[in-house]
Motif scaffolding. Sequence first.
Motif, PDB file in Angstrom:
ATOM      1  N   VAL A  64     -28.059   8.762  37.544  1.00  0.00           N
ATOM      2  CA  VAL A  64     -28.167   7.413  38.098  1.00  0.00           C
ATOM      3  C   VAL A  64     -27.509   6.393  37.165  1.00  0.00           C
ATOM      4  O   VAL A  64     -26.763   5.511  37.604  1.00  0.00           O
ATOM      5  CB  VAL A  64     -29.634   7.029  38.359  1.00  0.00           C
ATOM      6  CG1 VAL A  64     -29.726   5.569  38.816  1.00  0.00           C
ATOM      7  CG2 VAL A  64     -30.247   7.942  39.420  1.00  0.00           C
ATOM      8  N   LYS A  65     -27.778   6.513  35.867  1.00  0.00           N
ATOM      9  CA  LYS A  65     -27.175   5.594  34.902  1.00  0.00           C
ATOM     10  C   LYS A  65     -25.651   5.669  34.953  1.00  0.00           C
ATOM     11  O   LYS A  65     -24.960   4.638  34.919  1.00  0.00           O
ATOM     12  CB  LYS A  65     -27.666   5.916  33.488  1.00  0.00           C
ATOM     13  CG  LYS A  65     -29.117   5.527  33.228  1.00  0.00           C
ATOM     14  CD  LYS A  65     -29.529   5.877  31.809  1.00  0.00           C
ATOM     15  CE  LYS A  65     -30.962   5.457  31.522  1.00  0.00           C
ATOM     16  NZ  LYS A  65     -31.395   5.837  30.151  1.00  0.00           N
ATOM     17  N   ASP A  66     -25.126   6.885  35.056  1.00  0.00           N
ATOM     18  CA  ASP A  66     -23.667   7.055  35.115  1.00  0.00           C
ATOM     19  C   ASP A  66     -23.096   6.450  36.401  1.00  0.00           C
ATOM     20  O   ASP A  66     -22.021   5.828  36.384  1.00  0.00           O
ATOM     21  CB  ASP A  66     -23.305   8.534  35.026  1.00  0.00           C
ATOM     22  CG  ASP A  66     -23.548   9.117  33.636  1.00  0.00           C
ATOM     23  OD1 ASP A  66     -23.709   8.338  32.677  1.00  0.00           O
ATOM     24  OD2 ASP A  66     -23.583  10.363  33.518  1.00  0.00           O
ATOM     25  N   SER A  67     -23.801   6.637  37.510  1.00  0.00           N
ATOM     26  CA  SER A  67     -23.330   6.078  38.780  1.00  0.00           C
ATOM     27  C   SER A  67     -23.326   4.558  38.736  1.00  0.00           C
ATOM     28  O   SER A  67     -22.376   3.910  39.201  1.00  0.00           O
ATOM     29  CB  SER A  67     -24.199   6.567  39.943  1.00  0.00           C
ATOM     30  OG  SER A  67     -23.918   7.919  40.254  1.00  0.00           O
ATOM     31  N   LEU A  68     -24.369   3.966  38.185  1.00  0.00           N
ATOM     32  CA  LEU A  68     -24.424   2.509  38.060  1.00  0.00           C
ATOM     33  C   LEU A  68     -23.238   1.991  37.245  1.00  0.00           C
ATOM     34  O   LEU A  68     -22.620   0.969  37.591  1.00  0.00           O
ATOM     35  CB  LEU A  68     -25.736   2.075  37.396  1.00  0.00           C
ATOM     36  CG  LEU A  68     -26.991   2.143  38.274  1.00  0.00           C
ATOM     37  CD1 LEU A  68     -28.246   2.066  37.412  1.00  0.00           C
ATOM     38  CD2 LEU A  68     -26.991   1.020  39.314  1.00  0.00           C
ATOM     39  N   ALA A  69     -22.897   2.715  36.189  1.00  0.00           N
ATOM     40  CA  ALA A  69     -21.774   2.296  35.341  1.00  0.00           C
ATOM     41  C   ALA A  69     -20.449   2.419  36.090  1.00  0.00           C
ATOM     42  O   ALA A  69     -19.610   1.500  36.046  1.00  0.00           O
ATOM     43  CB  ALA A  69     -21.751   3.131  34.066  1.00  0.00           C
ATOM     44  N   ARG A  70     -20.245   3.549  36.765  1.00  0.00           N
ATOM     45  CA  ARG A  70     -18.983   3.742  37.483  1.00  0.00           C
ATOM     46  C   ARG A  70     -18.837   2.736  38.633  1.00  0.00           C
ATOM     47  O   ARG A  70     -17.746   2.257  38.909  1.00  0.00           O
ATOM     48  CB  ARG A  70     -18.893   5.173  38.025  1.00  0.00           C
ATOM     49  CG  ARG A  70     -18.573   6.219  36.971  1.00  0.00           C
ATOM     50  CD  ARG A  70     -18.266   7.561  37.604  1.00  0.00           C
ATOM     51  NE  ARG A  70     -19.442   8.158  38.210  1.00  0.00           N
ATOM     52  CZ  ARG A  70     -20.228   9.054  37.623  1.00  0.00           C
ATOM     53  NH1 ARG A  70     -19.971   9.448  36.387  1.00  0.00           N
ATOM     54  NH2 ARG A  70     -21.267   9.560  38.263  1.00  0.00           N
ATOM     55  N   LEU A  71     -19.940   2.439  39.290  1.00  0.00           N
ATOM     56  CA  LEU A  71     -19.914   1.515  40.420  1.00  0.00           C
ATOM     57  C   LEU A  71     -19.903   0.042  39.980  1.00  0.00           C
ATOM     58  O   LEU A  71     -19.767  -0.848  40.815  1.00  0.00           O
ATOM     59  CB  LEU A  71     -21.127   1.772  41.326  1.00  0.00           C
ATOM     60  CG  LEU A  71     -21.063   3.089  42.116  1.00  0.00           C
ATOM     61  CD1 LEU A  71     -22.442   3.476  42.633  1.00  0.00           C
ATOM     62  CD2 LEU A  71     -20.064   2.978  43.267  1.00  0.00           C
ATOM     63  N   GLN A  72     -20.062  -0.186  38.682  1.00  0.00           N
ATOM     64  CA  GLN A  72     -20.041  -1.540  38.106  1.00  0.00           C
ATOM     65  C   GLN A  72     -21.001  -2.474  38.852  1.00  0.00           C
ATOM     66  O   GLN A  72     -20.654  -3.595  39.239  1.00  0.00           O
ATOM     67  CB  GLN A  72     -18.619  -2.113  38.129  1.00  0.00           C
ATOM     68  CG  GLN A  72     -17.624  -1.264  37.349  1.00  0.00           C
ATOM     69  CD  GLN A  72     -16.280  -1.939  37.197  1.00  0.00           C
ATOM     70  OE1 GLN A  72     -16.181  -3.038  36.677  1.00  0.00           O
ATOM     71  NE2 GLN A  72     -15.223  -1.266  37.647  1.00  0.00           N
ATOM     72  N   THR A  73     -22.215  -1.980  39.046  1.00  0.00           N
ATOM     73  CA  THR A  73     -23.211  -2.754  39.781  1.00  0.00           C
ATOM     74  C   THR A  73     -24.556  -2.675  39.077  1.00  0.00           C
ATOM     75  O   THR A  73     -24.812  -1.742  38.315  1.00  0.00           O
ATOM     76  CB  THR A  73     -23.342  -2.242  41.228  1.00  0.00           C
ATOM     77  OG1 THR A  73     -24.255  -3.071  41.952  1.00  0.00           O
ATOM     78  CG2 THR A  73     -23.856  -0.808  41.261  1.00  0.00           C
ATOM     79  N   ASP A  74     -25.409  -3.637  39.365  1.00  0.00           N
ATOM     80  CA  ASP A  74     -26.748  -3.658  38.793  1.00  0.00           C
ATOM     81  C   ASP A  74     -27.744  -2.867  39.636  1.00  0.00           C
ATOM     82  O   ASP A  74     -28.857  -2.593  39.182  1.00  0.00           O
ATOM     83  CB  ASP A  74     -27.260  -5.101  38.667  1.00  0.00           C
ATOM     84  CG  ASP A  74     -26.422  -5.932  37.700  1.00  0.00           C
ATOM     85  OD1 ASP A  74     -25.905  -5.350  36.728  1.00  0.00           O
ATOM     86  OD2 ASP A  74     -26.283  -7.141  37.934  1.00  0.00           O
TER      87      ASP A  74
END
Length: 317
Positions: free
Chosen positions: A109-119
């Motif tokens: 989840v943390k990696d996806s949030l980073a790749r998606l550049q979203t909060d």
Amino acid sequence: MNTIDLGKSGLKSAPIVFGGNVFGWTLNEKESFKMLDELLELGFTTIDTADVYSRWANGVPHGTSERIIGKWMKERKVRDQITLITKGGSSLHAKGPKDNSKDYLTGAVKDSLARLQTDYIDLYLTHYDDEETPVEEALAAYKAFIDRKEIKHIGASNFSAERLQKALDTAEEKNLPAYEVFQPEYNLMVRDKFEGEILKLCEENNMGVINYFSLASGFLTGKYRTEADFEGQSRKMFVEQYLNDRGKEVLKGLDEVSEKHNISQAGVALAWLIQRPGISAPIASATKSSHLKSFKEAVETSLSQEDMEVLNKASEK
């Protein structure tokens, strides 16, 4: 464009969810941006992706679809206009094991949030069931993100009815977040994976349902009618299984309804899904602007009971 409810989640979606598996695979970044711009303009603002998308593309790393979507949302400043769906728990290696452990999903989840550049992620799905991990592990991992408002809602994909029921029961018993949306494979050629126990369970729990492979990897567009049509095509391994007597009957039914309404076969196949019991919104992809015509056709076309029966009969086993 009218929106639909994804079950009791409170999430709103366009009537068709765009499948982001094409981003970084059959569409490069520039082409993906163009497609995303066109989708937004047409009102198709729900996008489905996953952390593993693009992992099988030649030389393209996993997560490329998420990276492209994230970059586009940031550059266009449109995050608040998008209902964003992504998934985790599937191995980053093509034939690796599934992993729904708390530690693995927390990192995913943390990696996806980073790749998606979203909060935040509007809807996060457990991509595949991992029967070796207790269902509460995944739910516990999601709870921490939900508490921080980094995940708004959760769902599951590719679960058996038994395991989905267990996850729902466990959530209630242990006061954990519950799956609110389900994502099965479902289309005119593959009906048995959803119809039956899973459909009943989703309806009983008022779960939203967004099905994938809505066009059976392109077979239901009517493009593939003989073996020669898919020779040398990247989709051959997916499509050739449908070229049998039943598949030909389905294409015949699509042709009949398509001619009656003067719309494409793909438009008919998507309209059938939109009107099927239990389905909230089908997921479909496109690689060309012209392909989006079928999205508009499906949303704007109301199939009659007679039309539905033609397709239902043709697709019965």
